[in-house]
Design an enzyme around this catalytic site. Sequence first.
Site, PDB file in Angstrom:
ATOM      1  N   LYS A  38       0.841  -1.204   0.000  1.00 61.58           N
ATOM      2  CA  LYS A  38       0.000   0.000   0.000  1.00 61.58           C
ATOM      3  C   LYS A  38       0.878   1.258   0.000  1.00 61.58           C
ATOM      4  CE  LYS A  38      -0.322  -0.523   5.015  1.00 61.58           C
ATOM      5  NZ  LYS A  38      -1.124  -1.112   6.103  1.00 61.58           N
ATOM      6  N   TYR A 258      16.056  30.620   8.541  1.00 66.36           N
ATOM      7  CA  TYR A 258      14.813  31.289   8.936  1.00 66.36           C
ATOM      8  C   TYR A 258      14.749  31.463  10.445  1.00 66.36           C
ATOM      9  CZ  TYR A 258      12.489  30.762   4.394  1.00 66.36           C
ATOM     10  OH  TYR A 258      12.128  30.852   3.085  1.00 66.36           O
TER      11      TYR A 258
HETATM   12  C1  LIG Z   1      -0.326  -2.145   6.722  1.00 63.40           C
HETATM   13  C2  LIG Z   1      -0.897  -3.440   7.103  1.00 63.40           C
HETATM   14  C3  LIG Z   1      -0.073  -4.581   7.219  1.00 63.40           C
HETATM   15  C4  LIG Z   1       1.436  -4.525   7.141  1.00 63.40           C
HETATM   16  O1  LIG Z   1       1.949  -4.094   8.371  1.00 63.40           O
HETATM   17  P1  LIG Z   1       3.523  -3.994   8.679  1.00 63.40           P
HETATM   18  O2  LIG Z   1       3.576  -3.586  10.091  1.00 63.40           O
HETATM   19  O3  LIG Z   1       4.057  -2.958   7.751  1.00 63.40           O
HETATM   20  O4  LIG Z   1       4.112  -5.329   8.409  1.00 63.40           O
HETATM   21  C5  LIG Z   1      -0.690  -5.798   7.456  1.00 63.40           C
HETATM   22  N1  LIG Z   1      -2.038  -5.888   7.591  1.00 63.40           N
HETATM   23  C6  LIG Z   1      -2.849  -4.811   7.523  1.00 63.40           C
HETATM   24  C7  LIG Z   1      -4.319  -4.979   7.714  1.00 63.40           C
HETATM   25  C8  LIG Z   1      -2.306  -3.547   7.287  1.00 63.40           C
HETATM   26  O5  LIG Z   1      -3.109  -2.476   7.241  1.00 63.40           O
END
Ligand SMILES: *Cc1c(COP(=O)(O)O)cnc(C)c1O
Length: 369
Positions: A38, A258
């Site tokens: 994702k 700044y």
């Molecule tokens: C993002 C996510 C993962 C992956 O998690 P990590 O901690 O990056 O391994 C797994 N399951 C769900 C439902 C997620 O939203």
Amino acid sequence: MEDNSFSAANLIVDLRALAANYDVLRKTSNAEVAAVVKADAYGLGLGPIAETLSTSGCKTFFVALTAEGVSLRSLLPNAEIYVLTPCIERDTNWMIENQLKPCLYDIDDIHNYIHRSQPTGLQPRAALHVDTGINRLGLDHSQIKAFCDSDERGKIDVDLLMSHLACADEPDSEMNKVQLSRFRENVQRFPGVRASLANSAGIFLGPEYHFDLVRPGISLYGHDPHHKTVPSRVRPVVTFEARLGQVKNLSEGEYVGYGATVRCNQPTRIGVVLAGYADGIPRYLSDAFDGEMHSVFIAGHRAPIFGCISMDLTTIDLSGIPKMDIGNGSTVEIFGRNISIEEVAEYVGTIPYEILTQIGARVPRNYVS
Ligand SMILES: *Cc1c(COP(=O)(O)O)cnc(C)c1O
């Protein structure tokens, strides 16, 4: 690969380390190892990441949004793709056309998905997301029971039952055991259906958390979520670098940046790095913490940030570094082999996930394969 060797800032992604990390997870787990890609593969770039994982043997992928799933489908025509947070109202046709499977977390969404799939004549397929205690998305225990007792159970092919852990990065947390036992109760209601509970940290909690499929994200990208208590079991994947644009010698009494927040108490050599908060260097790194400044790495030395980080530029104190070793165009490591992403994240009070996903869109991603 595009030649970005002279870009102001670069994100260097080591695809060999990614493949090695996938292998580590495969050896750690008895279950199928899926990959969570994702948010543009946590900011690293979906295409090269997904292709490398696919070549390493990964067959199942998770994205957050339907649009991310559509992009992934064009790269991997045969992969199994689950969408963690689909918008059933809007996305159903799009999902079906692209053979994406939703992770359904709501009774109304299940109903709507079945209804909206009818014109295709195909039996709808989906994952069900049960909430075992994180209290975010997911069907609770009574909703799962109601669904199993309803006639809708027969109208949809549930091919994965999943849940998500709240405290998997804390191996001693009681929450893990509570969620594990609640998940097991739900798994019993779905004989023959694959089950999945573990994210990266969950995998390292032990085999009882693995079930049929595990869903790592961050560990593939080089961060071990238990790194505070054990040496990292995965290799760093990402290096964030920028060029030095200018070096200047300031007299005592001059101020920098700044707000003129820092004053040179002696003659000071400073460097202007060609990256700032728009590139993903958290602005908070320019605040002192316990009287110490956060550092970047240049020519074999740590150099403290000196003055406010601005949108495109970061000023650093080069006084401690031999003059002959640095000049315009020198490479500055923001994080990577010498300054870990964990150190950066801890300094600003966040987690490596946020640092990675905030790397600016304008920073070219360079891949080493
Ligand atoms: C993002 C996510 C993962 C992956 O998690 P990590 O901690 O990056 O391994 C797994 N399951 C769900 C439902 C997620 O939203």
